[in-house]
Structures are given as structure tokens and as C-alpha cells.
Design a protein around this motif. Structure first.
Motif, PDB file in Angstrom:
ATOM      1  N   LYS A  41       0.823  -1.226  -0.047  1.00  0.00           N
ATOM      2  CA  LYS A  41      -0.097  -0.096  -0.063  1.00  0.00           C
ATOM      3  C   LYS A  41       0.825   1.248   0.070  1.00  0.00           C
ATOM      4  N   VAL A  97       5.274  -8.871  -4.079  1.00  0.00           N
ATOM      5  CA  VAL A  97       4.032  -9.523  -3.389  1.00  0.00           C
ATOM      6  C   VAL A  97       3.779 -10.961  -4.114  1.00  0.00           C
ATOM      7  N   GLY A 118     -12.227 -10.711 -13.122  1.00  0.00           N
ATOM      8  CA  GLY A 118     -11.228  -9.398 -13.189  1.00  0.00           C
ATOM      9  C   GLY A 118     -10.305  -9.588 -11.869  1.00  0.00           C
ATOM     10  N   LEU A 149      -7.544 -11.702  -9.366  1.00  0.00           N
ATOM     11  CA  LEU A 149      -6.764 -12.678  -9.355  1.00  0.00           C
ATOM     12  C   LEU A 149      -6.116 -13.078  -8.170  1.00  0.00           C
ATOM     13  N   HIS A 150      -6.574 -12.525  -6.977  1.00  0.00           N
ATOM     14  CA  HIS A 150      -6.432 -12.757  -5.603  1.00  0.00           C
ATOM     15  C   HIS A 150      -6.909 -14.318  -5.368  1.00  0.00           C
ATOM     16  N   ASP A 151      -6.261 -15.149  -5.018  1.00  0.00           N
ATOM     17  CA  ASP A 151      -6.683 -16.599  -4.596  1.00  0.00           C
ATOM     18  C   ASP A 151      -6.183 -17.015  -3.315  1.00  0.00           C
ATOM     19  N   ILE A 152      -5.458 -16.412  -2.316  1.00  0.00           N
ATOM     20  CA  ILE A 152      -4.900 -16.926  -1.148  1.00  0.00           C
ATOM     21  C   ILE A 152      -6.152 -16.973  -0.315  1.00  0.00           C
ATOM     22  N   GLY A 153      -6.905 -16.020  -0.073  1.00  0.00           N
ATOM     23  CA  GLY A 153      -8.179 -16.116   0.875  1.00  0.00           C
ATOM     24  C   GLY A 153      -8.996 -17.309   0.285  1.00  0.00           C
ATOM     25  N   SER A 182     -15.390 -15.002  -3.779  1.00  0.00           N
ATOM     26  CA  SER A 182     -14.442 -14.305  -2.917  1.00  0.00           C
ATOM     27  C   SER A 182     -14.076 -13.007  -3.826  1.00  0.00           C
ATOM     28  N   LEU A 197     -11.406  -9.377  -3.679  1.00  0.00           N
ATOM     29  CA  LEU A 197     -10.364  -8.474  -2.845  1.00  0.00           C
ATOM     30  C   LEU A 197     -10.333  -7.026  -3.268  1.00  0.00           C
ATOM     31  N   LEU A 198     -11.193  -6.910  -4.296  1.00  0.00           N
ATOM     32  CA  LEU A 198     -10.828  -5.649  -4.833  1.00  0.00           C
ATOM     33  C   LEU A 198     -12.187  -4.883  -4.901  1.00  0.00           C
ATOM     34  N   THR A 199     -12.086  -3.350  -4.497  1.00  0.00           N
ATOM     35  CA  THR A 199     -13.288  -2.803  -4.632  1.00  0.00           C
ATOM     36  C   THR A 199     -13.753  -2.582  -5.878  1.00  0.00           C
ATOM     37  N   GLY A 243     -14.208 -11.977   1.306  1.00  0.00           N
ATOM     38  CA  GLY A 243     -13.190 -11.135   1.040  1.00  0.00           C
ATOM     39  C   GLY A 243     -13.093  -9.985   1.784  1.00  0.00           C
ATOM     40  N   ALA A 244     -11.799  -9.230   1.638  1.00  0.00           N
ATOM     41  CA  ALA A 244     -11.357  -7.903   2.656  1.00  0.00           C
ATOM     42  C   ALA A 244     -12.538  -6.717   2.433  1.00  0.00           C
ATOM     43  N   ALA A 303     -19.254 -14.260   4.987  1.00  0.00           N
ATOM     44  CA  ALA A 303     -18.484 -14.597   5.999  1.00  0.00           C
ATOM     45  C   ALA A 303     -17.119 -14.001   6.149  1.00  0.00           C
ATOM     46  N   ALA A 333     -12.107 -17.499   7.039  1.00  0.00           N
ATOM     47  CA  ALA A 333     -12.233 -18.910   6.374  1.00  0.00           C
ATOM     48  C   ALA A 333     -13.053 -19.849   7.405  1.00  0.00           C
TER      49      ALA A 333
HETATM   50 CO1  B1M Z   1      -3.545  -7.060  -4.369  1.00  0.00          CO
HETATM   51  N1  B1M Z   1      -4.553  -5.619  -3.634  1.00  0.00           N
HETATM   52  N2  B1M Z   1      -3.652  -6.287  -6.330  1.00  0.00           N
HETATM   53  N3  B1M Z   1      -2.042  -8.496  -5.001  1.00  0.00           N
HETATM   54  N4  B1M Z   1      -3.080  -7.593  -2.595  1.00  0.00           N
HETATM   55  C1  B1M Z   1      -4.797  -5.802  -2.333  1.00  0.00           C
HETATM   56  C2  B1M Z   1      -6.198  -6.653  -2.096  1.00  0.00           C
HETATM   57  C3  B1M Z   1      -4.939  -4.287  -1.562  1.00  0.00           C
HETATM   58  C4  B1M Z   1      -5.832  -4.259  -0.569  1.00  0.00           C
HETATM   59  C5  B1M Z   1      -3.234  -4.025  -1.449  1.00  0.00           C
HETATM   60  C6  B1M Z   1      -3.546  -2.508  -0.929  1.00  0.00           C
HETATM   61  O1  B1M Z   1      -3.517  -1.587  -1.668  1.00  0.00           O
HETATM   62  N5  B1M Z   1      -2.932  -2.480   0.413  1.00  0.00           N
HETATM   63  C7  B1M Z   1      -5.383  -3.753  -2.894  1.00  0.00           C
HETATM   64  C8  B1M Z   1      -6.867  -3.717  -2.999  1.00  0.00           C
HETATM   65  C9  B1M Z   1      -7.369  -2.056  -2.820  1.00  0.00           C
HETATM   66  C10 B1M Z   1      -8.673  -2.103  -3.018  1.00  0.00           C
HETATM   67  O2  B1M Z   1      -9.697  -2.620  -3.923  1.00  0.00           O
HETATM   68  N6  B1M Z   1      -9.605  -1.497  -2.116  1.00  0.00           N
HETATM   69  C11 B1M Z   1      -4.617  -4.611  -4.020  1.00  0.00           C
HETATM   70  C12 B1M Z   1      -4.478  -3.831  -5.537  1.00  0.00           C
HETATM   71  C13 B1M Z   1      -4.591  -2.472  -5.580  1.00  0.00           C
HETATM   72  C14 B1M Z   1      -4.028  -4.993  -6.385  1.00  0.00           C
HETATM   73  C15 B1M Z   1      -3.534  -4.523  -7.883  1.00  0.00           C
HETATM   74  C16 B1M Z   1      -4.765  -3.741  -8.617  1.00  0.00           C
HETATM   75  C17 B1M Z   1      -2.297  -3.894  -7.808  1.00  0.00           C
HETATM   76  C18 B1M Z   1      -1.691  -3.415  -9.332  1.00  0.00           C
HETATM   77  O3  B1M Z   1      -1.717  -4.218 -10.123  1.00  0.00           O
HETATM   78  N7  B1M Z   1      -1.675  -1.970  -9.102  1.00  0.00           N
HETATM   79  C19 B1M Z   1      -3.607  -5.880  -8.479  1.00  0.00           C
HETATM   80  C20 B1M Z   1      -5.002  -6.446  -9.006  1.00  0.00           C
HETATM   81  C21 B1M Z   1      -4.747  -7.737  -9.880  1.00  0.00           C
HETATM   82  C22 B1M Z   1      -6.186  -8.495 -10.125  1.00  0.00           C
HETATM   83  O4  B1M Z   1      -6.416  -9.077  -9.071  1.00  0.00           O
HETATM   84  N8  B1M Z   1      -6.648  -8.234 -11.104  1.00  0.00           N
HETATM   85  C23 B1M Z   1      -3.008  -6.702  -7.417  1.00  0.00           C
HETATM   86  C24 B1M Z   1      -2.296  -7.843  -7.517  1.00  0.00           C
HETATM   87  C25 B1M Z   1      -1.958  -8.633  -6.435  1.00  0.00           C
HETATM   88  C26 B1M Z   1      -0.862  -9.910  -6.851  1.00  0.00           C
HETATM   89  C27 B1M Z   1      -0.925 -10.480  -7.807  1.00  0.00           C
HETATM   90  C28 B1M Z   1       0.514  -9.347  -6.617  1.00  0.00           C
HETATM   91  C29 B1M Z   1      -0.955 -10.687  -5.195  1.00  0.00           C
HETATM   92  C30 B1M Z   1      -2.243 -11.722  -5.295  1.00  0.00           C
HETATM   93  C31 B1M Z   1      -1.564 -12.980  -5.353  1.00  0.00           C
HETATM   94  C32 B1M Z   1      -2.367 -14.213  -5.204  1.00  0.00           C
HETATM   95  O5  B1M Z   1      -3.451 -14.177  -4.507  1.00  0.00           O
HETATM   96  N9  B1M Z   1      -2.090 -15.363  -5.813  1.00  0.00           N
HETATM   97  C33 B1M Z   1      -1.459  -9.537  -4.242  1.00  0.00           C
HETATM   98  C34 B1M Z   1      -1.547  -9.669  -2.984  1.00  0.00           C
HETATM   99  C35 B1M Z   1      -1.037 -10.857  -2.212  1.00  0.00           C
HETATM  100  C36 B1M Z   1      -2.352  -8.785  -2.178  1.00  0.00           C
HETATM  101  C37 B1M Z   1      -2.445  -8.446  -0.480  1.00  0.00           C
HETATM  102  C38 B1M Z   1      -0.990  -7.813  -0.122  1.00  0.00           C
HETATM  103  C39 B1M Z   1      -2.843  -9.677   0.397  1.00  0.00           C
HETATM  104  C40 B1M Z   1      -3.826 -10.357   0.024  1.00  0.00           C
HETATM  105  C41 B1M Z   1      -3.987 -11.859   0.579  1.00  0.00           C
HETATM  106  O6  B1M Z   1      -3.598 -12.807   0.065  1.00  0.00           O
HETATM  107  N10 B1M Z   1      -4.289 -11.638   2.107  1.00  0.00           N
HETATM  108  C42 B1M Z   1      -3.471  -7.570  -0.350  1.00  0.00           C
HETATM  109  C43 B1M Z   1      -3.349  -6.606   0.844  1.00  0.00           C
HETATM  110  C44 B1M Z   1      -3.910  -7.065   2.303  1.00  0.00           C
HETATM  111  O7  B1M Z   1      -5.073  -7.900   2.099  1.00  0.00           O
HETATM  112  N11 B1M Z   1      -3.426  -6.894   3.174  1.00  0.00           N
HETATM  113  C45 B1M Z   1      -3.906  -6.780  -1.750  1.00  0.00           C
HETATM  114  C46 B1M Z   1      -4.273 -12.903   2.685  1.00  0.00           C
HETATM  115  C47 B1M Z   1      -5.534 -13.689   2.490  1.00  0.00           C
HETATM  116  C48 B1M Z   1      -5.586 -15.072   3.635  1.00  0.00           C
HETATM  117  O8  B1M Z   1      -6.701 -12.742   3.146  1.00  0.00           O
HETATM  118  O9  B1M Z   1      -7.784 -12.818   0.774  1.00  0.00           O
HETATM  119  O10 B1M Z   1      -8.550 -11.346   2.616  1.00  0.00           O
HETATM  120  P1  B1M Z   1      -7.971 -12.433   2.217  1.00  0.00           P
HETATM  121  O11 B1M Z   1      -8.937 -13.734   2.792  1.00  0.00           O
HETATM  122  C49 B1M Z   1      -9.380 -13.906   3.937  1.00  0.00           C
HETATM  123  C50 B1M Z   1     -11.135 -13.042   4.141  1.00  0.00           C
HETATM  124  O12 B1M Z   1     -11.012 -12.104   3.490  1.00  0.00           O
HETATM  125  C51 B1M Z   1     -11.698 -14.280   3.919  1.00  0.00           C
HETATM  126  O13 B1M Z   1     -11.174 -15.269   4.614  1.00  0.00           O
HETATM  127  C52 B1M Z   1      -9.728 -15.325   4.156  1.00  0.00           C
HETATM  128  C53 B1M Z   1      -8.889 -16.012   5.188  1.00  0.00           C
HETATM  129  O14 B1M Z   1      -9.740 -15.755   6.617  1.00  0.00           O
HETATM  130  N12 B1M Z   1     -12.233 -14.350   2.778  1.00  0.00           N
HETATM  131  C54 B1M Z   1     -13.604 -14.850   2.279  1.00  0.00           C
HETATM  132  C55 B1M Z   1     -11.819 -14.301   1.390  1.00  0.00           C
HETATM  133  N13 B1M Z   1     -12.647 -14.779   0.340  1.00  0.00           N
HETATM  134  C56 B1M Z   1     -13.703 -15.263   1.023  1.00  0.00           C
HETATM  135  C57 B1M Z   1     -14.929 -15.907   0.556  1.00  0.00           C
HETATM  136  C58 B1M Z   1     -16.052 -16.400   1.514  1.00  0.00           C
HETATM  137  C59 B1M Z   1     -15.710 -16.003   2.941  1.00  0.00           C
HETATM  138  C60 B1M Z   1     -14.644 -15.380   3.421  1.00  0.00           C
HETATM  139  O15 B1M Z   1     -17.071 -16.627   1.120  1.00  0.00           O
HETATM  140  C61 B1M Z   1     -17.225 -17.050  -0.240  1.00  0.00           C
END
Ligand code: B1M
Length: 211
Positions: free
Chosen positions: A53, A62, A98, A100-104, A146, A148-150, A178-179, A195, A198
Motif C-alpha cells: 500500500k 508480493v 477481473g 486474481l487474488h486467490d490466497i483467501g 471471493s 479482494l478488490l473494490t 473477501g476483504a 463470512a 475462512a
Molecule cells: Co493485491 N491488492 N492487487 N495482489 N493484494 C490488495 C487486495 C490491496 C488491499 C493492497 C493494498 O493496496 N493495500 C489492494 C486492493 C485495494 C482495493 O481494492 N481497495 C490490491 C491491489 C490494488 C492490487 C492490484 C490492482 C495492484 C496493481 O496491479 N496495481 C492488483 C490487481 C490484480 C487483479 O486481481 N486483477 C493486485 C495484485 C496482487 C498480486 C497478484 C500481486 C497478489 C495476489 C497473489 C495471489 O492471490 N495469488 C496480491 C496480494 C497478495 C495482495 C495483498 C497484499 C494480500 C492479499 C491476501 O492474500 N491476503 C492485499 C493486501 C492485504 O490484504 N493486506 C492486496 C491474505 C488472505 C488470507 O486474506 O484474501 O482477505 P484475504 O482472505 C481472508 C478473508 O477476506 C476471507 O477469508 C480469508 C481468510 O480468513 N475471505 C472469504 C476471502 N474470500 C472469502 C470468501 C468467502 C468468505 C470469506 O465466502 C465465499
């Protein structure tokens, strides 16, 4: 430095082999899989997220960190999953179009599998049509989306819409997460369940499959 801090540090540096080794060592030392996940891997990913960020790290770093996180999760997987549970339902899961986030999403899949539910994983960048076709073909009770993006969370509304248009909305439950997702957003698009994490998603999926 504790082993959990080491896992977090090596994960941030994207050192997959070292992360795998340390996660295995932590399990061997009797640390719970949940603790390793939350205080090691997820805490490392939070640091990466803040740096991302603040433009202190960029997409390649990342991605490498994400790969190390997935490598660690793979080692944890058997310990996170409950053994020998019979199939209690079927869900289809994916990250919306649209996005590509898949870790969550992968964590959610794993925890749902741990409840004894069969999970069909459609991967990332999944269109509403793909969710619909897979749900029908697989006779799934629940569709899990899931985002992750607004900028992509709006796709969830299109998923709800396609099931309405095809006339089978009442046959499938739709869970969102998702976040950026909130309970209010879930209600506003007419999805059935939100939810936050996870573990909650897994409990909710089980409840939805049994309804
Ligand atoms: Co991205 N990214 N990213 N990124 N990335 C975020 C999400 C962001 C918040 C970073 C930031 O600015 N601080 C931001 C989004 C801003 C917004 O929309 N408000 C962002 C951005 C902007 C982008 C790009 C646009 C950046 C760019 O290219 N300029 C781009 C977009 C690509 C695309 O998707 N089209 C991009 C790319 C990437 C990478 C490819 C580099 C990589 C993804 C790799 C991958 O997933 N294989 C990446 C990553 C890793 C992140 C951060 C750092 C980590 C996300 C993550 O995996 N978290 C993230 C910042 C952050 O979150 N701190 C960020 C760990 C994961 C376990 O948590 O996914 O939230 P999460 O899942 C949780 C819960 O949300 C929930 O359970 C999970 C575990 O408890 N949950 C569910 C998730 N899905 C669920 C579904 C459910 C229920 C619960 O029911 C169906």
C-alpha cells in the motif's frame, strides 16, 4: 526470534523452501496449525500488504511472497483438515471476474473441505456464467464468491443476477466474502450469506448445505 516470527520474515522475503521447512518444524514442535497460520503466515502477509500500500514493495515481490505463503499453507493443509469425514454437501468456489487474488479463496476452500464438503474450485477471474454453469453441472448447494478488490466486488451482484435470470435462484445459496465485503454489501446484492474469514465460511457452508 521465535519460529513463528521466522516464518513471517521468510514469507515476506518469498523464501518458499525455507517457509516450508519452518512450517514443518513448527508442526513437529507441537505448535497448532491455526497459530502457525495466523501468527506466522497471515501476520507476514499483513506486513507485505502494508508495504504494498505504501509503495515500499511492488507486484513482483508480493507475488513471490504469495507463492511462499501458498507453499506454507500446503504443508499445513493435512493438519488443518479433519480426517475421514464423509461428504456432507457440494459447493462451487471461485474468485470473481477481473480479480486474481486467490490466497483467501484457497484458505476458504481448504476449511470448507475440512467440514467434509466436496469443493469444486473454479480458480480466479470466474465469470457469472462460469459460476452458474458449474453450479448446475455439479448440482452444488452453495456458490462461494471471493473478491479482494473494490473494483471487482460488484461482480458478485452479477452472480446473484444470473441465478435469478435462469430461474434457479431458490435452489442455490450464494455466499460472499473477501476483504472489502461486508454484511451490508451482502444484503444489498441479495446474496444469502457473508463470512468474514475462512473458519466462519466453513461453518456457514456446512449450515447452508444442511438446510
Ligand atoms: Co493485491 N491488492 N492487487 N495482489 N493484494 C490488495 C487486495 C490491496 C488491499 C493492497 C493494498 O493496496 N493495500 C489492494 C486492493 C485495494 C482495493 O481494492 N481497495 C490490491 C491491489 C490494488 C492490487 C492490484 C490492482 C495492484 C496493481 O496491479 N496495481 C492488483 C490487481 C490484480 C487483479 O486481481 N486483477 C493486485 C495484485 C496482487 C498480486 C497478484 C500481486 C497478489 C495476489 C497473489 C495471489 O492471490 N495469488 C496480491 C496480494 C497478495 C495482495 C495483498 C497484499 C494480500 C492479499 C491476501 O492474500 N491476503 C492485499 C493486501 C492485504 O490484504 N493486506 C492486496 C491474505 C488472505 C488470507 O486474506 O484474501 O482477505 P484475504 O482472505 C481472508 C478473508 O477476506 C476471507 O477469508 C480469508 C481468510 O480468513 N475471505 C472469504 C476471502 N474470500 C472469502 C470468501 C468467502 C468468505 C470469506 O465466502 C465465499
Amino acid at each position: 526470534m521465535s519460529i513463528l516470527e521466522e516464518i513471517s520474515t521468510f514469507m515476506q522475503r518469498g523464501r518458499s523452501p525455507k517457509v516450508k521447512e519452518l512450517v514443518q518444524q513448527a508442526l513437529d514442535e507441537g505448535i497448532s496449525p491455526q497459530e502457525i497460520l495466523e501468527q506466522g503466515l497471515l501476520s507476514g502477509m499483513n506486513v507485505v500488504g502494508v508495504k504494498f500500500k505504501n509503495n515500499e514493495v511492488f507486484v513482483p515481490e508480493v507475488l513471490i511472497a504469495a507463492r511462499a505463503m501458498n507453499a506454507g499453507i500446503e504443508v499445513l493443509k493435512p493438519a488443518l483438515l479433519a480426517d475421514g469425514v464423509e461428504a456432507k454437501g457440494k459447493v462451487v468456489i471461485g474468485t470473481v471476474k477481473g480479480d486474481l487474488h486467490d490466497i483467501g479463496k484457497n484458505l476458504v476452500r481448504m476449511m470448507i473441505e475440512g467440514q467434509g464438503i466436496t469443493v469444486v474450485d473454479l480458480g480466479v477471474d470466474v465469470s457469472p456464467e462460469q459460476f452458474y454453469e458449474a453450479a448446475v453441472a455439479e448440482k452444488a448447494q452453495v456458490v462461494c464468491c471471493s473478491a479482494l478488490l473494490t473494483t471487482t466486488m460488484g461482480e458478485m451482484k452479477n452472480v446473484v443476477k444470473i441465478f435469478e435470470e435462469k430461474g434457479i435462484r431458490d435452489q442455490v445459496k450464494i455466499m460472499v466474502g473477501g476483504a472489502p465485503i461486508t454484511q451490508g454489501f451482502c444484503e444489498s446484492i441479495g446474496a444469502d450469506c457473508y463470512a468474514a474469514d475462512a473458519a466462519t465460511a466453513a461453518e456457514a457452508a456446512l449450515a447452508l448445505c444442511q438446510n
